[in-house]
Each structure stands twice: as structure tokens, then as C-alpha cells.
Design an enzyme around this catalytic site. Structure first.
Site, mmCIF file in Angstrom:
data_model
loop_
_atom_site.group_PDB
_atom_site.id
_atom_site.type_symbol
_atom_site.label_atom_id
_atom_site.label_comp_id
_atom_site.label_asym_id
_atom_site.label_seq_id
_atom_site.Cartn_x
_atom_site.Cartn_y
_atom_site.Cartn_z
ATOM 1 N N ALA A 1 27.328 57.459 -53.378
ATOM 2 C CA ALA A 1 27.883 58.794 -53.582
ATOM 3 C C ALA A 1 29.378 58.626 -53.856
ATOM 4 O O ALA A 1 29.986 57.625 -53.457
ATOM 5 C CB ALA A 1 27.645 59.637 -52.338
ATOM 6 N N GLY B 1 24.159 55.926 -51.732
ATOM 7 C CA GLY B 1 23.396 56.868 -52.556
ATOM 8 C C GLY B 1 22.661 56.182 -53.706
ATOM 9 O O GLY B 1 21.677 56.718 -54.221
ATOM 10 N N GLU C 1 19.543 54.935 -52.157
ATOM 11 C CA GLU C 1 18.746 56.133 -51.869
ATOM 12 C C GLU C 1 18.080 56.659 -53.145
ATOM 13 O O GLU C 1 16.910 57.042 -53.149
ATOM 14 C CB GLU C 1 19.631 57.202 -51.220
ATOM 15 C CG GLU C 1 20.048 56.799 -49.803
ATOM 16 C CD GLU C 1 21.135 57.687 -49.216
ATOM 17 O OE1 GLU C 1 22.151 57.931 -49.907
ATOM 18 O OE2 GLU C 1 20.971 58.141 -48.072
ATOM 19 N N GLU D 1 27.273 52.991 -45.575
ATOM 20 C CA GLU D 1 28.003 54.203 -45.179
ATOM 21 C C GLU D 1 28.803 54.040 -43.893
ATOM 22 O O GLU D 1 29.882 54.621 -43.740
ATOM 23 C CB GLU D 1 27.030 55.387 -45.025
ATOM 24 C CG GLU D 1 26.448 55.896 -46.338
ATOM 25 C CD GLU D 1 25.176 55.182 -46.760
ATOM 26 O OE1 GLU D 1 24.842 54.123 -46.172
ATOM 27 O OE2 GLU D 1 24.506 55.686 -47.675
HETATM 28 N N1 COA Z 1 32.593 56.305 -55.178
HETATM 29 C C1 COA Z 1 33.636 56.491 -55.994
HETATM 30 N N2 COA Z 1 34.197 55.504 -56.729
HETATM 31 C C2 COA Z 1 33.640 54.275 -56.620
HETATM 32 C C3 COA Z 1 32.541 54.008 -55.782
HETATM 33 C C4 COA Z 1 31.996 55.082 -55.044
HETATM 34 N N3 COA Z 1 30.936 54.939 -54.250
HETATM 35 N N4 COA Z 1 32.245 52.699 -55.887
HETATM 36 C C5 COA Z 1 33.112 52.168 -56.758
HETATM 37 N N5 COA Z 1 33.974 53.123 -57.209
HETATM 38 C C6 COA Z 1 35.079 52.986 -58.147
HETATM 39 C C7 COA Z 1 36.281 52.266 -57.545
HETATM 40 O O1 COA Z 1 37.067 53.164 -56.807
HETATM 41 C C8 COA Z 1 36.952 51.757 -58.782
HETATM 42 O O2 COA Z 1 37.633 52.828 -59.396
HETATM 43 P P1 COA Z 1 39.162 52.623 -59.939
HETATM 44 O O3 COA Z 1 39.039 51.520 -60.970
HETATM 45 O O4 COA Z 1 39.505 53.954 -60.533
HETATM 46 O O5 COA Z 1 39.963 52.221 -58.764
HETATM 47 C C9 COA Z 1 35.778 51.403 -59.708
HETATM 48 O O6 COA Z 1 34.676 52.156 -59.233
HETATM 49 C C10 COA Z 1 35.400 49.934 -59.672
HETATM 50 O O7 COA Z 1 35.153 49.565 -58.318
HETATM 51 P P2 COA Z 1 35.837 48.310 -57.585
HETATM 52 O O8 COA Z 1 35.788 48.558 -56.118
HETATM 53 O O9 COA Z 1 37.181 48.047 -58.189
HETATM 54 O O10 COA Z 1 34.833 47.154 -58.026
HETATM 55 P P3 COA Z 1 34.558 45.774 -57.251
HETATM 56 O O11 COA Z 1 33.766 44.941 -58.206
HETATM 57 O O12 COA Z 1 35.831 45.220 -56.730
HETATM 58 O O13 COA Z 1 33.661 46.169 -55.990
HETATM 59 C C11 COA Z 1 31.853 47.298 -54.864
HETATM 60 C C12 COA Z 1 32.353 46.661 -56.178
HETATM 61 C C13 COA Z 1 30.509 47.959 -55.178
HETATM 62 C C14 COA Z 1 31.673 46.223 -53.799
HETATM 63 C C15 COA Z 1 32.873 48.347 -54.383
HETATM 64 O O14 COA Z 1 33.194 49.207 -55.468
HETATM 65 C C16 COA Z 1 32.388 49.209 -53.249
HETATM 66 O O15 COA Z 1 32.317 48.762 -52.117
HETATM 67 N N6 COA Z 1 32.042 50.504 -53.537
HETATM 68 C C17 COA Z 1 31.664 51.454 -52.538
HETATM 69 C C18 COA Z 1 30.273 51.198 -52.034
HETATM 70 C C19 COA Z 1 29.923 52.209 -50.964
HETATM 71 O O16 COA Z 1 30.467 52.234 -49.881
HETATM 72 N N7 COA Z 1 28.955 53.070 -51.272
HETATM 73 C C20 COA Z 1 28.456 54.058 -50.338
HETATM 74 C C21 COA Z 1 29.125 55.343 -50.546
HETATM 75 S S1 COA Z 1 28.488 56.558 -49.394
#
Ligand code: COA
Length: 260
Positions: free
Chosen positions: A66, A111, A114, A134
Site C-alpha cells: 500500500a 498490500g 495481499e 507492515e
Molecule cells: N509506498 C509508497 N512508495 C513506495 C513503496 C510503498 N509501499 N515502496 C516503494 N516506494 C517508492 C519509494 O519511496 C521510492 O520512491 P522515490 O524514488 O520517490 O523515493 C521508489 O518507490 C523506489 O523504492 P526504493 O525504496 O528506492 O527501492 P529499493 O530497491 O531501494 O527498495 C523495497 C525496494 C521494496 C525493499 C523498498 O522500496 C521497500 O521496503 N518498500 C516498502 C515495502 C513495504 O513496507 N510495504 C508494505 C507497505 S504497508
């Protein structure tokens, strides 16, 4: 449907929906949830569509969760409404009258997992990673993750994924029954489409009967579930496809199903 956040294309009777926010790893904001609801409603009602394949744009992610930026400012009531919005859409997908395959091309987190779990089948690239992270945000799953993961993979795996928040790789997800197949990333699209085309050539009313039995029977006692299955089984005898399928077997030829 908003063409910016969700792309739709047809290959024969297979509809391919691609979540299109690759710069945000296809994170689900409210607009994307609404676009998915609209697209799945259209696919459910379109007789020309027999199977839906759902995937994410770009090489990295199916859906990384999400949208955290959007959630950051929500009030409790807005948070609950956001959860309900996602849950409604995902329940709609789960109870669709035709098969939906998640083509998991990378991260399926929060999400994203999910969403993959409300689909009927999941084919994952060997590079994919799935998890319910989460708790790392001070949150819990809100789009049905605690419930669907429990039903798919049992208490031990669900507690491990949801309590630690740590992602697992595709091979482990296969071992736990969270995904159906793991294939080399370079073959993901071809293998998913082959599966989709196999289902698209099958008898649609029979597929619908299977989906109905599993959706209904999974949530009730054995007696009620068996009675429901028998009723659905009987209903098949009203279809032309049942006559065609059994006649084709007896005549040693391939069946040609019409959906009637
Ligand atoms: N919501 C909003 N934006 C997200 C996102 C999310 N769930 N997951 C990734 N993004 C965005 C990042 O903020 C970044 O945006 P920016 O370039 O404007 O800063 C872009 O997507 C790329 O993500 P980034 O974190 O730089 O990539 P990465 O390869 O370093 O890491 C992940 C990848 C998936 C490990 C990391 O993005 C992450 O942990 N995301 C969140 C996962 C999460 O907690 N999901 C559950 C949400 S309830």
C-alpha cells in the site's frame, strides 16, 4: 479506468492488467485501488474475457505494498476506510466468476502480497520476494493479509511472516504454498500466458463451478460444503459444455467449449 495507473490489454480471451506506477514500485494508492476495482468489474462482466492475468510494470516489483506516503497522514477513520476500500476490491477479485492469475514479477510486499493472494493462482519469478512487512511501519496487514495468508499457508508461516516482517524468496514461498509455481524470471511471461491460455480454452462454466465451490466451501462446514458441491455438480449437466466435454472424450477428439 485510469490508463495512467493501470494498463489493460487483451491477448485472445486473456485480459492482462498491469499496475503502472513503476517509479513507486507499483504501490497501491487510492486511485490504483479504484482503477483495479473498475477494471476487474469490467473483466467479470465481459463474456469475451475468460482469464485475467495481473502483474506490475517494470523489472523490480509486482506491488511493493500500500502507498506509504498516502497512509502517512491518514486519521484512524480514514485508515479504516482505506483498508475497507482495498478489502472490497480484493474480495471482488477472489469471488470473480473467472480465474485470475497473479504474475509475480518482483517484490510482492504488504498490500502486494495481499493482492497476489486474492488471485486464484500465483506464478512467481525466481527473483521475486514476498512478505508482510507492515510491522516495520508500526502497522499490521489491512487488505486481508492476516486472513488469507492464514488460510493459504497456516498459522506457523503466517505468524512468522507477519510478526517478523521479513521477506522470503520465491523458493521458500513455493515451499510454504504461498505461490503455485516458480519459474526463471526470463520465462515468467511465457509460462504464465501458457497457463492462462490453457484455462481460457477450458469450459468456463466448469471453472466457475470450481471457483464457487472453493470460495464457498472454504468458509463452511464439510456437510454444507459437500451439499454445495453436489448442487454445482448437478448444475453442470445443464450446460452444453458438459455434453461436449464428455462426448469429445468418448469420440477420442478434442472438446470445443463455448461457455454455454
Ligand atoms: N509506498 C509508497 N512508495 C513506495 C513503496 C510503498 N509501499 N515502496 C516503494 N516506494 C517508492 C519509494 O519511496 C521510492 O520512491 P522515490 O524514488 O520517490 O523515493 C521508489 O518507490 C523506489 O523504492 P526504493 O525504496 O528506492 O527501492 P529499493 O530497491 O531501494 O527498495 C523495497 C525496494 C521494496 C525493499 C523498498 O522500496 C521497500 O521496503 N518498500 C516498502 C515495502 C513495504 O513496507 N510495504 C508494505 C507497505 S504497508
Amino acid at each position: 479506468m485510469s490508463e495512467t495507473v493501470l494498463l489493460s490489454s487483451d491477448r485472445g480471451a486473456v485480459r492482462i492488467l498491469t499496475i503502472n506506477r513503476p517509479d513507486k514500485l507499483n504501490a497501491l494508492d487510492a486511485a490504483t485501488l479504484d482503477a483495479l476495482q473498475t477494471a476487474f468489474t469490467a473483466a467479470a462482466g465481459d463474456e469475451g474475457v475468460r482469464v485475467v492475468v495481473l502483474t506490475g510494470a517494470g523489472p523490480k516489483a509486482f506491488v511493493a505494498g500500500a502507498d506509504i506516503a498516502q497512509m502517512n497522514t491518514l486519521s484512524p477513520v480514514q485508515g479504516r476506510d482505506f483498508a475497507l476500500r482495498g478489502q472490497r476490491m480484493m474480495r471482488f477479485v477472489e469471488t470473480m466468476p473467472k480465474p485470475v492469475i497473479a504474475m509475480v514479477n518482483g517484490f510482492a510486499l504488504g498490500g502486494g502480497l495481499e493482492l497476489a493472494m486474492c488471485c486464484h493462482l500465483r506464478v512467481a519469478a525466481d527473483t521475486a520476494k514476498v512478505g508482510q512487512p507492515e510491522v516495520n511501519l508500526g502497522l499490521i496487514p489491512g487488505f486481508g493479509g492476516s486472513q488469507r495468508l492464514l488460510r493459504l499457508a497456516g498459522r506457523a508461516a503466517t505468524l512468522e511472516l507477519c510478526l517478523t516482517g521479513a521477506p522470503i524468496d520465491a523458493a521458500r514461498a513455493l515451499q510454504l504454498g504461498i505461490v503455485n509455481r516458480v519459474v526463471p524470471a526470463a520465462e515468467l511471461e511465457a509460462q504464465t500466458m501458457a497457463l492462462a491460455e490453457q484455462l481460457a480454452a477450458s469450459a468456463p462454466l466448469a471453472l466457475r463451478g470450481v471457483l464457487d465451490c472453493i470460495n464457498h466451501g472454504g468458509e463452511c462446514g464439510i456437510e454444507e460444503g459437500l451439499a454445495y458441491e453436489a448442487a454445482q455438480f448437478g448444475l453442470m449437466f445443464a450446460t452444453e459444455d458438459m455434453r461436449e466435454g464428455t462426448s469429445a472424450f468418448l469420440a477420442r477428439r478434442k472438446p470445443a467449449f463455448t461457455g454455454r
